[in-house]
Design an enzyme around this catalytic site. Structure first.
Site, PDB file in Angstrom:
ATOM      1  CB  SER A  72      52.835  53.169  21.485  1.00  9.19           C
ATOM      2  OG  SER A  72      52.759  52.023  21.827  1.00  9.19           O
ATOM      3  CB  SER A 104      54.257  54.032  24.602  1.00  7.33           C
ATOM      4  OG  SER A 104      54.687  53.787  23.582  1.00  7.33           O
ATOM      5  CE  LYS A 110      49.975  49.765  22.972  1.00  8.58           C
ATOM      6  NZ  LYS A 110      50.946  50.776  23.585  1.00  8.58           N
TER       7      LYS A 110
END
Length: 478
Positions: free
Chosen positions: A157, A181, A82
């Site tokens: 996210s 997330s 990520k």
């Protein structure tokens, strides 16, 4: 075996093939890169693809195998990272136009450990700015799309991370979770994701100014629970660079993975005493509870009531933290930040010391309530979300039989009421696929355990995965 079949294999099986020399790391990395090039123009899951670096690392991995060196857990296996995790020598945007060309000169702790595992990092996945949204879009990169329906969100996210796994571009990824997330995109994209006990996985590095971290952690995302447990093992362990890092040794998350859940006491809450959910989500959770019963658990519907809803004090703590971390950016680059980040910072400025103290007190009371609950039960089952994934920028206004307009910074907390509680309470919690909604989109079951019982969450997730297999299901864009 074609590229698609290869990349949907669990990472531990890919590693086995590498050790047995039925395939090389260069070959499997090339397959992953081909998959990204084939699919990602539709999905936008990778902000940065590191072809040259990945192939170089893969060649090194093959050399290590040939020379019979000691090999790591994911030696030679492609993974995605990520873009909130710093990567030495590889662009790290943090989902912000301000850092769209930033190349750090050091790794975050998680990336250090992923590299030590021998994995091949193929690129950095799409994320909203600083992880501040349940959708995945920024000012400088296209919105990430759900492989089950390109018109719908993958969640956030860790949206790009979830899509990279769900669409079979790699078998395993790292995400971060400050309010859901990891679990939200795992649920929306039909994969496994785990939020560890707070402090189990240390955090370090970034552009945020120092702030007390009461909610956020990195966690694994995978197409297979065993892979998730292996990645959690890689990530876990004390590091003095994180003041909140747990000093206790992490459990062996693999040792008890196949032990099943016979005899465990399991509570089920469809609402946590305050939420409203769609009927198709409710049905999937009910069916999941019945599977736990068939596996030998003693399952009870529990009258657990979280009052006030944890999102209320989570919002106070989170936005105050945004001021501490990013207010300097709002002063220097106000036109560059996303509206949702600016709104969080603006609200954070209104939080008084007394407001913050009250929010911390409410968080402590939640931890006591969850500790009392886990004196009587081994696990808690809830939905991950109230609804399935929605179309971009069109969150639901009706959920179940209720009308919702409770948006902070454009976030529809009525649609995602279940995850923030366990960031605040610090309990380990996983999302695992448990069915599909009326719209044919994935639904996630949340499995929660007592503090430091991550191994139990993994064990329960593995038992459920075996009883209700899902890893053979493939989204249309794959």
């Amino acid at each position: 075996m074609n590229d698609r079949e290869l990349m949907y294999l669990p990472a531990y099986e890919q590693r086995k093939m590498l050790i047995e020399k039925t395939i090389s790391s260069v070959e499997i990395t090339e397959a992953a890169l081909r998959r990204v090039k084939l699919l990602d123009s539709d999905l936008n899951s990778f902000i940065t693809l590191d072809e040259e670096g990945a192939l170089r690392r893969a060649a090194e991995a093959d050399k290590d195998i040939a020379e019979k060196k000691k090999l790591g857990v994911f030696h030679g296996v492609p993974v995605s990272i990520k873009d909130l995790e710093l990567t030495n020598g590889l662009k790290t945007t943090l989902g912000s136009r301000i850092f769209s060309d930033w190349v750090p000169d050091y790794d975050s702790i998680v990336v250090e450990r992923v590299r030590e595992s021998g994995a091949v990092i193929i690129g950095k996945t799409n994320t909203p700015e600083f992880g501040n949204k349940e959708e995945t879009f920024t000012k400088f990169f296209p919105a990430c799309n759900n492989p089950w329906d390109k018109n719908k969100i993958p969640g956030g996210s860790s949206g790009g991370a979830a899509v990279s796994v769900s669409a079979g571009m790699c078998s395993i990824a790292t995400g971060t979770d400050g309010g859901g997330s990891v679990r939200l995109p795992a649920a929306f994209c039909g994969i496994f994701g785990h939020k560890p006990t707070q402090g189990r996985v240390p955090r370090f590095g970034g552009q945020g100014k120092p702030s007390f971290n009461t909610t956020s952690t990195s966690g694994p995302m995978a197409n297979d629970v065993r892979d998730g447990a292996l990645m959690l093992q890689v990530m876990s362990g004390f590091d003095k660079r994180d003041p909140g890092s747990l000093r206790s040794e992490p459990d062996d998350f693999i040792a008890s993975l196949e032990d099943g859940i016979d005899g465990l006491k399991v509570g089920v809450s469809q609402t946590l005493g305050f939420a409203v959910i769609d009927d198709d989500v409710m049905d999937s959770i009910e069916q999941s509870a019945k599977i736990f019963e068939k596996l030998g658990a003693k399952v009870t519907n529990v009258p657990l009531k979280l009052d006030p809803p944890p999102s209320e004090y989570w919002w106070t703590i989170w936005t105050a933290g945004q001021v501490a971390m990013y207010a300097h950016l709002a002063e220097e680059y106000p036109g560059e930040l996303m509206p949702y980040t600016l709104e969080m910072i603006e609200h954070g400025y209104t939080v008084t010391g007394a407001d913050y103290a009250r929010a911390l007190r409410q968080a402590e009371e939640l931890r006591l309530k969850m500790a009392d609950y886990f004196n009587d039960y081994d696990l808690l089952l809830t939905p991950v979300t109230s609804v399935t994934a929605w179309e971009h920028l069109s969150p639901p206004t009706q959920i179940g039989h209720a009308i919702y307009k409770d948006k902070y910074a454009g976030i529809s907390y009525g649609a995602i009421p279940f995850t923030m509680a366990f960031n605040i309470s610090w309990n380990p919690a996983a999302s695992i696929p448990c069915g599909f909604g009326e719209d044919k989109m994935p639904i996630g079951l949340q499995i929660v355990a007592d503090l430091n019982k991550d191994a139990l969450v993994m064990r329960a997730s593995r038992a459920f995965e075996q009883a209700k297999p899902w890893t053979h299901l493939r989204p249309p864009v794959s």
